[in-house]
Write an enzyme that holds these catalytic residues in place. Structure first.
Site, PDB file in Angstrom:
ATOM      1  N   ARG A  17       1.261  -1.224   0.152  1.00  0.00           N
ATOM      2  CA  ARG A  17      -0.346  -0.276   0.284  1.00  0.00           C
ATOM      3  C   ARG A  17       0.522   1.268   0.153  1.00  0.00           C
ATOM      4  O   ARG A  17       0.641   2.397  -0.421  1.00  0.00           O
ATOM      5  CB  ARG A  17      -0.776  -0.081   1.368  1.00  0.00           C
ATOM      6  N   ASN A  35      -6.415  -2.515   1.669  1.00  0.00           N
ATOM      7  CA  ASN A  35      -6.336  -4.624   1.781  1.00  0.00           C
ATOM      8  C   ASN A  35      -7.704  -5.037   1.567  1.00  0.00           C
ATOM      9  O   ASN A  35      -8.130  -4.186   2.173  1.00  0.00           O
ATOM     10  CB  ASN A  35      -5.959  -4.692   2.367  1.00  0.00           C
TER      11      ASN A  35
END
Length: 88
Positions: A17, A35
């Site tokens: 990320r 996620n």
């Protein structure tokens, strides 16, 4: 232009990320990354075609520890994001 991209493989717990956010900002893209409970990473990006294609190419590799198996890409409606965020 808007794309929603699901990244499948070993993509959680490998700084995916944060790396995605850095690359998106570098390319001038807006949107978010998060996620998913199934172990994938979901990315929504907006910007010009050249930058989106560059991001898709980068997502196929991801950061060094990642093992990307597949990208699922969907064209979506523009939402006019202001920034690129990491969502929980």
């Amino acid at each position: 232009m808007n794309r929603q991209i699901r990244v499948c493989g070993k993509v959680q717990g490998v700084f995916f990320r944060k790396s995605t956010q850095q690359k998106a900002l570098e390319l001038g893209l807006k949107g978010w990354v998060k996620n998913e409970p199934d172990g994938t990473v979901l990315v929504e990006i907006e910007g010009d075609l050249h930058s989106i294609l560059a991001m898709q190419s980068w997502l196929r590799l991801g950061p060094p520890q990642a093992e990307v198996e597949e990208l699922e890409i969907i064209t979506g409606e523009e939402r006019n994001y202001e920034d690129f965020l990491i969502l929980q």
